[in-house]
Design a protein around this motif. Structure first.
Motif, short mmCIF file in Angstrom:
data_model
loop_
_atom_site.label_atom_id
_atom_site.label_comp_id
_atom_site.label_asym_id
_atom_site.label_seq_id
_atom_site.Cartn_x
_atom_site.Cartn_y
_atom_site.Cartn_z
N CYS A 23 11.38 50.98 80.47
CA CYS A 23 10.16 50.73 81.24
C CYS A 23 9.16 51.82 80.91
N CYS A 47 9.94 47.45 84.71
CA CYS A 47 11.20 47.33 85.46
C CYS A 47 11.13 46.27 86.57
N HIS A 55 7.85 48.06 88.66
CA HIS A 55 6.63 48.06 87.86
C HIS A 55 6.22 46.67 87.37
ZN LIG Z 1 9.38 51.05 85.88
#
Ligand SMILES: [Zn+2]
Ligand SMILES: [Zn+2]
Ligand SMILES: [Zn+2]
Length: 89
Positions: A23, A47, A55
């Protein structure tokens, strides 16, 4: 894709795959993640919602890019955040 559960997933003809297996936002802040998802608009790998920073979900909201693909080995599915729709491919 036939029988797509929403128009966003229905519009995807070629699934984009992860270019990086990390990520990028978590790497910047020194955090960790659980699973990875790849944005189908801009190819960014971020992620999942089980990760502390979520995210991919934040990216979908802020960018308006609705659909991600699982970036986990052997998983072949798409997910649309605004419609909460899954589809295998
Ligand atoms: Zn992330
Ligand atoms: Zn959708
Ligand atoms: Zn994106």
């Amino acid at each position: 894709m036939t029988d797509a559960p929403c128009t966003h997933i229905g519009a995807i003809s070629q699934v984009k795959h992860a270019k990086r297996h990390e990520c990028e936002e978590c790497v910047k802040i020194g955090s960790g993640w659980v699973h990875l998802r790849t944005c189908q608009e801009c190819d960014r790998t971020l992620c999942c919602d089980s990760s502390p920073n979520r995210h991919a979900s934040k990216h979908a909201k802020s960018s308006g890019h609705p659909v991600v693909a699982s970036a986990e080995p052997g998983e072949r599915w798409l997910y649309c955040f605004p419609d909460e729709a899954f589809a295998e491919y």
